[in-house]
Design an enzyme around this catalytic site. Structure first.
Site, PDB file in Angstrom:
ATOM      1  N   TYR A   1     -38.177  39.121 -30.059  1.00  0.00           N
ATOM      2  CA  TYR A   1     -36.718  39.149 -30.132  1.00  0.00           C
ATOM      3  C   TYR A   1     -36.262  40.345 -30.969  1.00  0.00           C
ATOM      4  O   TYR A   1     -35.397  41.109 -30.561  1.00  0.00           O
ATOM      5  CB  TYR A   1     -36.194  37.847 -30.745  1.00  0.00           C
ATOM      6  CG  TYR A   1     -34.680  37.752 -30.725  1.00  0.00           C
ATOM      7  CD1 TYR A   1     -34.020  37.118 -29.673  1.00  0.00           C
ATOM      8  CD2 TYR A   1     -33.910  38.310 -31.743  1.00  0.00           C
ATOM      9  CE1 TYR A   1     -32.639  37.042 -29.628  1.00  0.00           C
ATOM     10  CE2 TYR A   1     -32.526  38.250 -31.711  1.00  0.00           C
ATOM     11  CZ  TYR A   1     -31.899  37.602 -30.651  1.00  0.00           C
ATOM     12  OH  TYR A   1     -30.526  37.536 -30.610  1.00  0.00           O
TER      13      TYR A   1
ATOM     14  N   SER B   1      -4.016  16.350 -32.164  1.00  0.00           N
ATOM     15  CA  SER B   1      -4.920  15.555 -32.985  1.00  0.00           C
ATOM     16  C   SER B   1      -5.152  14.232 -32.250  1.00  0.00           C
ATOM     17  O   SER B   1      -4.743  14.091 -31.101  1.00  0.00           O
ATOM     18  CB  SER B   1      -4.261  15.334 -34.338  1.00  0.00           C
ATOM     19  OG  SER B   1      -5.137  14.622 -35.134  1.00  0.00           O
TER      20      SER B   1
ATOM     21  N   LYS C   1     -17.615  11.374 -33.265  1.00  0.00           N
ATOM     22  CA  LYS C   1     -16.545  12.184 -33.858  1.00  0.00           C
ATOM     23  C   LYS C   1     -17.156  13.012 -34.979  1.00  0.00           C
ATOM     24  O   LYS C   1     -17.519  12.504 -36.036  1.00  0.00           O
ATOM     25  CB  LYS C   1     -15.442  11.273 -34.393  1.00  0.00           C
ATOM     26  CG  LYS C   1     -14.243  12.027 -34.922  1.00  0.00           C
ATOM     27  CD  LYS C   1     -13.088  11.067 -35.086  1.00  0.00           C
ATOM     28  CE  LYS C   1     -11.890  11.575 -35.830  1.00  0.00           C
ATOM     29  NZ  LYS C   1     -11.926  12.795 -36.525  1.00  0.00           N
TER      30      LYS C   1
ATOM     31  N   ARG D   1      -7.045  25.316 -35.240  1.00  0.00           N
ATOM     32  CA  ARG D   1      -6.067  24.392 -34.706  1.00  0.00           C
ATOM     33  C   ARG D   1      -4.677  24.700 -35.262  1.00  0.00           C
ATOM     34  O   ARG D   1      -3.690  24.638 -34.549  1.00  0.00           O
ATOM     35  CB  ARG D   1      -6.480  22.965 -35.071  1.00  0.00           C
ATOM     36  CG  ARG D   1      -5.787  21.918 -34.261  1.00  0.00           C
ATOM     37  CD  ARG D   1      -6.337  20.547 -34.564  1.00  0.00           C
ATOM     38  NE  ARG D   1      -5.596  19.955 -35.646  1.00  0.00           N
ATOM     39  CZ  ARG D   1      -4.464  19.268 -35.468  1.00  0.00           C
ATOM     40  NH1 ARG D   1      -3.986  19.073 -34.272  1.00  0.00           N
ATOM     41  NH2 ARG D   1      -3.828  18.773 -36.490  1.00  0.00           N
TER      42      ARG D   1
ATOM     43  N   LYS E   1     -12.509   8.311 -24.906  1.00  0.00           N
ATOM     44  CA  LYS E   1     -11.608   9.004 -23.982  1.00  0.00           C
ATOM     45  C   LYS E   1     -11.687   8.340 -22.619  1.00  0.00           C
ATOM     46  O   LYS E   1     -12.782   7.947 -22.195  1.00  0.00           O
ATOM     47  CB  LYS E   1     -12.033  10.480 -23.824  1.00  0.00           C
ATOM     48  CG  LYS E   1     -12.017  11.256 -25.121  1.00  0.00           C
ATOM     49  CD  LYS E   1     -12.626  12.650 -24.978  1.00  0.00           C
ATOM     50  CE  LYS E   1     -12.652  13.319 -26.348  1.00  0.00           C
ATOM     51  NZ  LYS E   1     -13.385  14.570 -26.385  1.00  0.00           N
TER      52      LYS E   1
ATOM     53  N   LYS F   1     -12.536   4.893 -36.196  1.00  0.00           N
ATOM     54  CA  LYS F   1     -13.109   5.459 -37.420  1.00  0.00           C
ATOM     55  C   LYS F   1     -13.979   4.473 -38.197  1.00  0.00           C
ATOM     56  O   LYS F   1     -13.683   3.289 -38.253  1.00  0.00           O
ATOM     57  CB  LYS F   1     -11.969   5.908 -38.352  1.00  0.00           C
ATOM     58  CG  LYS F   1     -11.035   6.922 -37.749  1.00  0.00           C
ATOM     59  CD  LYS F   1     -11.481   8.322 -38.051  1.00  0.00           C
ATOM     60  CE  LYS F   1     -11.128   8.673 -39.469  1.00  0.00           C
ATOM     61  NZ  LYS F   1     -10.140   9.716 -39.600  1.00  0.00           N
TER      62      LYS F   1
ATOM     63  N   CYS G   1     -18.179  24.194 -75.102  1.00  0.00           N
ATOM     64  CA  CYS G   1     -18.831  24.484 -76.362  1.00  0.00           C
ATOM     65  C   CYS G   1     -18.962  26.002 -76.407  1.00  0.00           C
ATOM     66  O   CYS G   1     -19.442  26.612 -75.451  1.00  0.00           O
ATOM     67  CB  CYS G   1     -20.213  23.840 -76.400  1.00  0.00           C
ATOM     68  SG  CYS G   1     -21.133  24.362 -77.847  1.00  0.00           S
TER      69      CYS G   1
ATOM     70  N   CYS H   1     -25.947  27.168 -79.042  1.00  0.00           N
ATOM     71  CA  CYS H   1     -26.046  25.733 -78.712  1.00  0.00           C
ATOM     72  C   CYS H   1     -27.309  25.502 -77.879  1.00  0.00           C
ATOM     73  O   CYS H   1     -27.525  26.160 -76.861  1.00  0.00           O
ATOM     74  CB  CYS H   1     -24.815  25.280 -77.939  1.00  0.00           C
ATOM     75  SG  CYS H   1     -24.974  23.618 -77.261  1.00  0.00           S
TER      76      CYS H   1
HETATM   77  S1  IVH Z   1     -11.025  15.309 -28.719  1.00  0.00           S
HETATM   78  C1  IVH Z   1      -6.718  16.341 -27.514  1.00  0.00           C
HETATM   79  N1  IVH Z   1     -13.560  14.856 -29.312  1.00  0.00           N
HETATM   80  O1  IVH Z   1     -11.288  14.874 -34.519  1.00  0.00           O
HETATM   81  C2  IVH Z   1      -7.830  15.697 -28.277  1.00  0.00           C
HETATM   82  N2  IVH Z   1     -12.093  15.448 -31.086  1.00  0.00           N
HETATM   83  O2  IVH Z   1      -9.085  13.303 -35.664  1.00  0.00           O
HETATM   84  C3  IVH Z   1      -8.749  16.667 -28.888  1.00  0.00           C
HETATM   85  N3  IVH Z   1     -13.171  15.640 -33.286  1.00  0.00           N
HETATM   86  O3  IVH Z   1      -8.773  17.294 -34.115  1.00  0.00           O
HETATM   87  C4  IVH Z   1      -9.763  16.033 -29.694  1.00  0.00           C
HETATM   88  N4  IVH Z   1     -15.207  15.159 -32.598  1.00  0.00           N
HETATM   89  O4  IVH Z   1     -11.163  18.075 -34.742  1.00  0.00           O
HETATM   90  C5  IVH Z   1     -12.352  15.180 -29.803  1.00  0.00           C
HETATM   91  N5  IVH Z   1     -15.825  14.481 -29.656  1.00  0.00           N
HETATM   92  C6  IVH Z   1     -14.621  14.806 -30.145  1.00  0.00           C
HETATM   93  C7  IVH Z   1     -14.397  15.081 -31.517  1.00  0.00           C
HETATM   94  C8  IVH Z   1     -13.109  15.408 -31.955  1.00  0.00           C
HETATM   95  C9  IVH Z   1     -14.454  15.481 -33.639  1.00  0.00           C
HETATM   96  C10 IVH Z   1     -12.092  15.985 -34.237  1.00  0.00           C
HETATM   97  C11 IVH Z   1     -11.147  17.069 -33.753  1.00  0.00           C
HETATM   98  C12 IVH Z   1      -9.801  16.415 -33.750  1.00  0.00           C
HETATM   99  C13 IVH Z   1      -9.973  15.332 -34.767  1.00  0.00           C
HETATM  100  C14 IVH Z   1      -8.965  14.212 -34.606  1.00  0.00           C
END
Ligand code: IVH
Length: 675
Positions: free
Chosen positions: A39, A85, A120, A141, A293, A317, A429, A434
């Protein structure tokens, strides 16, 4: 024979393609396909080609990952598609409420319903734009609508492709995901920050966000950010589900978290969440929940967004890692800079999988703010892997006779009056003799990242200070074997080893000496930056604060601290003594990257490591061997050149003995490497 321009162009493209493949295999697939040395050779060839023919440089070239110049500030960018978010749910009831909400909004029963569960990741969301397959923009963001342009920083993230693996890339592709720091890297950054007396980052998320906003991309490159992609925007009818998007992202060359799951019911989602509540502790990065999702992109389209979050997703969470416990007493530690740190001694509690007995209280202001009394019940938090801290006191649970804690007016180590410099939260101190400060300075001097003196640890330092054999780091170089053998449990051989280890530290380069001096705010990275511009102690000592601040990465606070340090007579005398003792007070830092180091003393040799080494972690030893050109394998065979042996060696030692393979201690290995 001179090559034509089109031949050179072709060669550059070929090199780029090969290097991209290798880098993808290494950073994304975690499955290297090319030897480092190969590399490096190809990389250098490309670099040379581009230096001789700058017109051949393209933005997706692997040589373009780290920019030369720091930016003055970041430009704002508008997100074409807002970066929303997520709404949070803290229990299954809230998850079910979300499910009911989106169903109500849709107004009909969906067909082929599926939920995609993803971990997450606790990092910082970023948006990447690719035009014709080439990365042209990276953005934070921000507030979701306007972010900051951080393209140069994003390019330093090795798991982000500079070019998509697509034969016929669409004009524009938007990819979103999480930039994050592995726990290992996070811990290193915080250790470094603490050494330089900067407040540690509270968690990997803050550390990642802070790193992304660094103006100097060379510092970002050092921090080793990583990236998981999770959102793909591309005009294509073939993409109909989130699952497909993740697959497609993977094909395009991104790292996609492998722990995703397609669930058919909320019960399955809950099982996934429960399963990962324990398993997440084994992951090398932090997660703070699960993102759920809806799989169908058509449903995403129809459901749309509320003011700030998509209706088709929710973050489930994990509870924060905080627990209550009682403060039994408060002790005060004195660090090498004289800073007094109050530490709460706790009734032991289980927190994030470990037993916690102590938690930092930071400083006097923090204690006042908390209104801390001995016997109080406190909430203790462990963020990431850093030292636990007291975040809150529960005054309702205070015993009636509890006394408020007062910071001592005298140093617990030497008894001298302490100072509280105006505007500073730290109590210090200021007695330069010391013993606690001296002990701290000596330990720091001998630290692996400083002069790396083997065998001089906490215990020995304690004895040297107590017996007044050493009053400054320079005294170490005058220690004799005769003096050392008089210490507890010190044989002639160990004493000699220690004297030798101290003597060989004279070979350490100037930037390590500078770090070892323990100037406030000068961690090992800053020391290297300073030594690059000021290749000798005399030059640095003569520099004014403006000149010091002109070093990229060095701010006014660091500059003032360095300038102030060299204005004190005692410090100048110390430097003179060190120079007289034969230490290196000049020299430009050699980058330790294997590609650039000429010095590969272990080239062609194969090593196996067994047992636990006294100082180095397994990975560290491995990295040192590899950096020195050696190879590390997992099992002993006739091809093994050396077995590195630590405590509790396994069957590998027996096998090596049978095969007559020589063994090495950690110290011997380090000696071979040359420090
Ligand atoms: S989807 C439109 N997927 O969590 C929705 N977010 O608390 C976009 N995050 O701002 C977010 N892992 O920074 C998504 N697998 C994941 C994630 C994720 C971490 C963060 C992301 C978001 C925040 C919301």
């Amino acid at each position: 024979m001179k090559q034509s321009n089109s031949e050179l162009q072709q060669r550059a493209e070929q090199l780029r393609r090969q290097l991209q493949e290798a880098s993808h295999a290494y950073y994304v697939l975690d499955h290297p396909i090319m030897e480092d040395a190969v590399y490096d050779r190809l990389y250098r060839e490309l670099e040379q080609l581009e230096t001789e023919h700058p017109e051949l440089i393209s933005p997706d070239s692997p040589t373009q990952r780290v920019g030369e110049k720091p930016a003055d500030r970041f430009q704002s960018v508008q997100h074409n598609i807002p970066l929303y978010s997520l709404e949070n749910a803290f229990d299954t009831r809230e998850l079910e409420a979300w499910d009911a909400r989106w169903r109500r909004h849709l107004g009909e029963e969906p067909e082929n319903l599926a939920y995609i569960c993803e971990l997450k990741i606790d990092g910082s969301a970023i948006a990447l734009t690719y035009e014709n397959g080439v990365l042209v923009r990276g953005a934070t963001r921000g507030d979701g609508v306007t972010g900051e342009e951080i393209t140069q920083n994003v390019k330093t993230i090795r798991s982000i492709p500079l070019k998509l693996k697509l034969d016929d890339p669409p004009p524009v592709v938007e990819v979103r995901g999480e930039a994050f720091l592995s726990l290992d890297v996070f811990e290193n950054i915080n250790r470094e920050r603490q050494e330089a007396e900067n407040p540690p980052f509270a968690n990997p998320r803050n550390a990642a966000a802070g790193t992304l906003r660094q103006l100097d991309s060379r510092i970002v490159a050092d921090r080793q950010l990583d990236f998981f992609a999770y959102t793909l925007h591309l005009d294509s009818a073939e993409l109909t589900s989130q699952w497909d998007c993740l697959e497609r992202l993977r094909e395009m060359g991104f790292k996609v978290n492998p722990n995703r799951k397609c669930c058919q019911s909320l019960q399955e989602v809950e099982d996934y969440f429960d399963d990962w509540e324990t398993r997440r502790r084994d992951l090398p990065y932090m997660t703070d929940g699960v993102v759920v999702k809806l799989n169908s992109l058509e449903l995403h389209e129809r459901l749309g967004f509320t003011q700030k979050a998509p209706r088709w997703a929710i973050a489930l969470k994990y509870p924060a890692e905080e627990v209550p416990t009682r403060i039994v007493s408060v002790t005060v530690q004195v660090g090498r800079t004289g800073a007094l740190t109050p530490v709460a001694e706790l009734e032991p509690v289980q927190l994030a999988g470990t037993t916690v007995k102590r938690a930092t209280l930071h400083n006097k202001d923090r204690i006042t703010e908390l209104d801390l009394h001995i016997g109080d019940t406190a909430i203790v938090r462990k963020a990431g892997e850093i030292i636990p801290e007291v975040v809150q006191i529960l005054p309702d649970l205070r015993p009636p006779d509890a006394e408020p804690f007062q910071m001592p007016t005298h140093c617990p180590a030497c008894g001298e009056t302490v100072a509280q410099p105006p505007g500073e939260a730290v109590t210090r101190c200021i007695n330069s003799s010391c013993p606690a400060i001296l002990r701290g300075s000596l330990e720091h001097w001998c630290d692996r990242k400083a002069l790396d003196i083997d065998g001089v640890g906490e215990k020995l330092v304690g004895q040297l200070v107590e017996r007044e054999l050493v009053r400054s780091v320079a005294d170490l170089y005058e220690l004799s074997v005769e003096e050392l053998v008089k210490l507890e449990r010190m044989g002639e051989k160990s004493a000699r080893n220690i004297v030798d280890a101290i003597a060989s530290s004279k070979k350490q380069p100037w930037h390590r000496v500078l770090y070892g001096l323990g100037i406030r705010h000068v961690g090992s990275v800053n020391a290297e930056l300073l030594a690059e511009t000021f290749p000798s102690c005399d030059r640095l000592a003569a520099a004014d604060p403006d000149a010091i601040e002109s070093v990229s990465g060095i701010g006014p606070e660091i500059a003032a601290s360095v300038f102030g340090w060299f204005r004190r007579d005692a410090n100048i005398k110390l430097c003179d003594r060190l120079k007289d003792a034969g230490l290196q007070l000049s020299g430009v830092p050699q980058k330790s990257k294997p590609s650039e180091s000429q010095n590969r003393p272990l080239a062609g040799q194969t090593f196996v490591i067994t047992g636990s080494l006294p100082n180095l972690k397994r990975d560290e030893a491995k990295a040192k061997i590899q950096n020195a050109g050696g190879k590390v394998t997992g099992s002993v065979s006739s091809k093994t050149n050396y077995l590195v042996v630590g405590d509790d060696p396994g069957s590998k030692l027996d096998k090596a003995e049978k095969l007559g393979i020589p063994t090495l201690s950690e110290a011997e290995l380090l000696e071979m490497i040359g420090g």
